[in-house]
Design a protein around this motif. Sequence first.
Motif, mmCIF file in Angstrom:
data_model
loop_
_atom_site.group_PDB
_atom_site.id
_atom_site.type_symbol
_atom_site.label_atom_id
_atom_site.label_comp_id
_atom_site.label_asym_id
_atom_site.label_seq_id
_atom_site.Cartn_x
_atom_site.Cartn_y
_atom_site.Cartn_z
ATOM 1 N N LYS A 64 0.832 -1.204 0.000
ATOM 2 C CA LYS A 64 0.000 0.000 0.000
ATOM 3 C C LYS A 64 0.871 1.259 0.000
ATOM 4 O O LYS A 64 1.531 1.554 1.002
ATOM 5 C CB LYS A 64 -0.903 -0.028 1.238
ATOM 6 C CG LYS A 64 -1.883 1.124 1.330
ATOM 7 C CD LYS A 64 -2.760 0.994 2.573
ATOM 8 C CE LYS A 64 -3.606 2.234 2.761
ATOM 9 N NZ LYS A 64 -4.381 2.192 4.017
ATOM 10 N N THR A 65 0.866 1.959 -1.110
ATOM 11 C CA THR A 65 1.612 3.216 -1.226
ATOM 12 C C THR A 65 0.747 4.217 -1.989
ATOM 13 O O THR A 65 -0.233 3.818 -2.647
ATOM 14 C CB THR A 65 2.910 3.025 -2.049
ATOM 15 O OG1 THR A 65 2.541 2.512 -3.352
ATOM 16 C CG2 THR A 65 3.874 2.062 -1.388
ATOM 17 N N VAL A 66 1.134 5.484 -1.943
ATOM 18 C CA VAL A 66 0.417 6.483 -2.741
ATOM 19 C C VAL A 66 0.584 6.159 -4.226
ATOM 20 O O VAL A 66 -0.340 6.330 -5.024
ATOM 21 C CB VAL A 66 0.913 7.910 -2.404
ATOM 22 C CG1 VAL A 66 0.478 8.907 -3.475
ATOM 23 C CG2 VAL A 66 0.367 8.344 -1.050
ATOM 24 N N GLU A 67 1.748 5.628 -4.579
ATOM 25 C CA GLU A 67 1.969 5.263 -5.985
ATOM 26 C C GLU A 67 0.984 4.162 -6.413
ATOM 27 O O GLU A 67 0.557 4.119 -7.572
ATOM 28 C CB GLU A 67 3.416 4.805 -6.203
ATOM 29 C CG GLU A 67 4.439 5.931 -6.144
ATOM 30 C CD GLU A 67 4.745 6.406 -4.726
ATOM 31 O OE1 GLU A 67 4.289 5.756 -3.750
ATOM 32 O OE2 GLU A 67 5.440 7.427 -4.577
ATOM 33 N N ALA A 68 0.637 3.271 -5.488
ATOM 34 C CA ALA A 68 -0.345 2.230 -5.827
ATOM 35 C C ALA A 68 -1.716 2.865 -6.084
ATOM 36 O O ALA A 68 -2.453 2.442 -6.981
ATOM 37 C CB ALA A 68 -0.431 1.187 -4.719
ATOM 38 N N LEU A 69 -2.046 3.894 -5.305
ATOM 39 C CA LEU A 69 -3.306 4.620 -5.562
ATOM 40 C C LEU A 69 -3.244 5.304 -6.916
ATOM 41 O O LEU A 69 -4.228 5.342 -7.671
ATOM 42 C CB LEU A 69 -3.527 5.704 -4.499
ATOM 43 C CG LEU A 69 -4.148 5.324 -3.178
ATOM 44 C CD1 LEU A 69 -4.433 6.592 -2.367
ATOM 45 C CD2 LEU A 69 -5.431 4.533 -3.361
ATOM 46 N N GLN A 70 -2.062 5.853 -7.233
ATOM 47 C CA GLN A 70 -1.909 6.515 -8.538
ATOM 48 C C GLN A 70 -2.047 5.514 -9.683
ATOM 49 O O GLN A 70 -2.556 5.847 -10.741
ATOM 50 C CB GLN A 70 -0.561 7.241 -8.590
ATOM 51 C CG GLN A 70 -0.579 8.493 -7.721
ATOM 52 C CD GLN A 70 0.777 9.165 -7.625
ATOM 53 O OE1 GLN A 70 1.801 8.494 -7.409
ATOM 54 N NE2 GLN A 70 0.805 10.475 -7.771
ATOM 55 N N ALA A 211 -13.359 4.116 1.149
ATOM 56 C CA ALA A 211 -12.522 5.124 1.808
ATOM 57 C C ALA A 211 -11.880 6.093 0.807
ATOM 58 O O ALA A 211 -12.022 7.315 0.931
ATOM 59 C CB ALA A 211 -11.458 4.433 2.658
ATOM 60 N N THR A 212 -11.197 5.569 -0.200
ATOM 61 C CA THR A 212 -10.453 6.459 -1.100
ATOM 62 C C THR A 212 -11.375 7.295 -1.980
ATOM 63 O O THR A 212 -11.210 8.514 -2.086
ATOM 64 C CB THR A 212 -9.501 5.630 -1.998
ATOM 65 O OG1 THR A 212 -8.712 4.788 -1.151
ATOM 66 C CG2 THR A 212 -8.603 6.526 -2.815
ATOM 67 N N ASN A 213 -12.333 6.642 -2.612
ATOM 68 C CA ASN A 213 -13.201 7.393 -3.531
ATOM 69 C C ASN A 213 -14.027 8.448 -2.808
ATOM 70 O O ASN A 213 -14.221 9.549 -3.309
ATOM 71 C CB ASN A 213 -14.140 6.449 -4.294
ATOM 72 C CG ASN A 213 -13.422 5.662 -5.377
ATOM 73 O OD1 ASN A 213 -12.227 5.836 -5.585
ATOM 74 N ND2 ASN A 213 -14.146 4.784 -6.055
ATOM 75 N N VAL A 214 -14.523 8.103 -1.618
ATOM 76 C CA VAL A 214 -15.346 9.074 -0.884
ATOM 77 C C VAL A 214 -14.491 10.288 -0.509
ATOM 78 O O VAL A 214 -14.913 11.441 -0.672
ATOM 79 C CB VAL A 214 -16.003 8.425 0.357
ATOM 80 C CG1 VAL A 214 -16.571 9.485 1.295
ATOM 81 C CG2 VAL A 214 -17.106 7.464 -0.075
ATOM 82 N N ALA A 215 -13.264 10.038 -0.046
ATOM 83 C CA ALA A 215 -12.387 11.156 0.328
ATOM 84 C C ALA A 215 -12.073 12.016 -0.900
ATOM 85 O O ALA A 215 -12.135 13.252 -0.843
ATOM 86 C CB ALA A 215 -11.098 10.632 0.963
ATOM 87 N N LEU A 216 -11.749 11.365 -2.019
ATOM 88 C CA LEU A 216 -11.421 12.130 -3.233
ATOM 89 C C LEU A 216 -12.627 12.954 -3.684
ATOM 90 O O LEU A 216 -12.508 14.124 -4.049
ATOM 91 C CB LEU A 216 -11.004 11.180 -4.363
ATOM 92 C CG LEU A 216 -9.596 10.594 -4.255
ATOM 93 C CD1 LEU A 216 -9.382 9.519 -5.320
ATOM 94 C CD2 LEU A 216 -8.535 11.692 -4.387
ATOM 95 N N GLY A 219 -13.092 15.943 -1.632
ATOM 96 C CA GLY A 219 -11.938 16.844 -1.502
ATOM 97 C C GLY A 219 -11.388 16.809 -0.086
ATOM 98 O O GLY A 219 -10.804 17.783 0.399
ATOM 99 N N ALA A 220 -11.585 15.682 0.597
ATOM 100 C CA ALA A 220 -11.110 15.527 1.981
ATOM 101 C C ALA A 220 -9.671 15.016 1.980
ATOM 102 O O ALA A 220 -9.178 14.509 0.975
ATOM 103 C CB ALA A 220 -12.007 14.541 2.720
ATOM 104 N N SER A 221 -9.010 15.153 3.126
ATOM 105 C CA SER A 221 -7.646 14.624 3.261
ATOM 106 C C SER A 221 -7.695 13.264 3.939
ATOM 107 O O SER A 221 -8.666 12.943 4.641
ATOM 108 C CB SER A 221 -6.794 15.561 4.119
ATOM 109 O OG SER A 221 -6.767 16.841 3.541
ATOM 110 N N ILE A 222 -6.642 12.484 3.732
ATOM 111 C CA ILE A 222 -6.552 11.191 4.429
ATOM 112 C C ILE A 222 -5.217 11.091 5.155
ATOM 113 O O ILE A 222 -4.234 11.713 4.752
ATOM 114 C CB ILE A 222 -6.701 9.986 3.453
ATOM 115 C CG1 ILE A 222 -5.607 9.988 2.379
ATOM 116 C CG2 ILE A 222 -8.075 9.982 2.809
ATOM 117 C CD1 ILE A 222 -5.639 8.752 1.487
ATOM 118 N N ARG A 223 -5.230 10.360 6.255
ATOM 119 C CA ARG A 223 -3.968 9.970 6.915
ATOM 120 C C ARG A 223 -3.698 8.566 6.421
ATOM 121 O O ARG A 223 -4.373 7.610 6.805
ATOM 122 C CB ARG A 223 -4.098 10.014 8.427
ATOM 123 C CG ARG A 223 -4.412 11.402 8.865
ATOM 124 C CD ARG A 223 -3.847 11.806 10.200
ATOM 125 N NE ARG A 223 -3.935 13.262 10.251
ATOM 126 C CZ ARG A 223 -2.950 14.089 10.047
ATOM 127 N NH1 ARG A 223 -1.736 13.644 9.875
ATOM 128 N NH2 ARG A 223 -3.134 15.393 10.070
#
Length: 499
Positions: A64-70, A211-216, A219-223
């Motif tokens: 799990k990394t930000v690059e994986a989300l990308q 979690a990810t789609n709802v935050a995106l 326009g919310a931030s995630i930890r």
Amino acid sequence: MPDNHLIDSLTTGLKTTPNKVFAYRAGSPDVTFRALFDGAGRMASALVANGLTVGGRVAVQVEKTVEALQLYLATVMAGGVFLPLNVAYTPKEVAYFLGDATPDILVCDPARKAALSPHAQGARVLTLDAAGQTDFGWHDLPALAPVARGPNDLAAILYTSGTTGRSKGAMLSHRNLASNSQTLKDYWRFTSDDVLIHALPIFHTHGLFVATNVALMAGASIRFMPRFDAEAVIAAMPVSTAMMGVPTFYTRLLADPRLTPELTRAFRLFVSGSAPLLASTHRDWEARTGHRILERYGMTETNMNTSNPYDGDRRAGTVGFPLPGVELRVMRDGQPQPANEIGVIEVRGDNVFQGYWQMPEKTAEELRPDGWFITGDQGFVDDDGYVTIVGREKDMIISGGFNVYPKEVEAVIDAHPAVKESAVIGVPHPDMGEGVVAVVVPAQPGLDQEELQSLVAESLARFKQPRVWHIVEDLPRNTMGKVQKKALRETYRDDFAKQ
Ligand code: MLC
Ligand code: AMP
């Protein structure tokens, strides 16, 4: 910019507050919305350069990394279909998914490349490691403009284990994902003021789409945390407003004396799902923090179906009301049931998937022509409209939010020549909700349990492997000759009680 239905709906933060932080990471730089999407666009160019076609699959088994989300966003931007895989799956398990889905590209951890390459079936094999480093160039490429994709086009395939035989790939369209995130964002009141603790894996519906789609979308931030670690979650709580988790998150946090109303003062929402939350956990959480956990119910095939209310009474032991836009009925003997009658839950709406990848007959078994999906969960709707799940018609174990299909484990055990037959069951586990137990009948004396353990270890992810084994003379059967798993679950119900 051409219309890419899902990407358009996920770019709220990019459009409104591009320089705001999307992901906070302990020990790594923050990632803004602009950086997230700019990188995703560049990665999309790299995927296309490496052979991704419109409608082609990108199978991904990475940490799990930000690059994986990308990589997820990049795949969708390039018009591809994202196919995430549990990092716990063995190469044998991954080989099946690759053969079934025939992806254009497989992205895996560098440590897995040698084991997986022989199974790639012509897919280009790329790597991404736990530090976000790739073996393919993308930083210097121009960002790809999102490819036009409509609501009915596929955005993802997520495999769910099957009650019989092999896993099935649930095909999810842009509309399935975008509509459900929109509904959840509104229902749970997510806004750009939110900071969501993201400690779930991103290879399942819960961590990726909920979690990810709802935050995106908000326009919310995630930890952004690589995995659930109670220490890290507790450290982030004073500066967070929301968390989504499986019940194990809540029971583990309850075991920590630092969990207090003070620690959770900044919070407005705790969501639980993917497995039943014990009513006692719900009550304990409220007593310790002053917050009532909001429990919701979903599935890979349907995204989220029901939720307890944001403002109204969040009832422990229930999964709340059907979400706006989701129809729900309880069926028995082909008839919809009145309030309080138990039956199998069926759902219909824009959230419901497009069918199983290349399995029309499996699709026909579970998805009715008029759009109703047969969940296999048993439940009822009470007089006030709250849905309660009482059990599962499907023979499935949920351990720590991961599903284990007994049939798959039994098939591996039964393949041992010294085994006559086996039954795999789930029994209460204090940490994981349910734990996996195997009951085995030998074909000949001297069955070696360790041999069986290494056999399953070779074939199956760790979370599917039985933690307790019983060697018995025979299995209890009913008059029809069917193994009585209920009786076995009763006999071995205390197997994990003392752990
Ligand atoms: C890890 N292990 C598990 C396990 N996770 N065993 C059984 N079930 C699990 N879920 C194993 C490890 O391999 C290790 O084995 C041992 O348990 C202890 O590991 P750990 O370090 O304590 O585990 P941890 O990393 O803390 O993981 C536990 C967990 C994690 C519960 C935090 O599994 C998790 O994040 N689960 C979330 C699953 C999820 O997102 N489900 C959503 C599905 S979508 P050993 O013996 O080798 O040490 C869905 C739809 C919907 O269902 O409605 O949302
Ligand atoms: P999956 O196939 O991983 O998507 O798992 C979906 C299954 O998880 C559902 O069919 C339910 O059996 C179960 N599930 C999800 N949320 C809940 C919940 N809140 N309570 C009980 N079971 C749940």
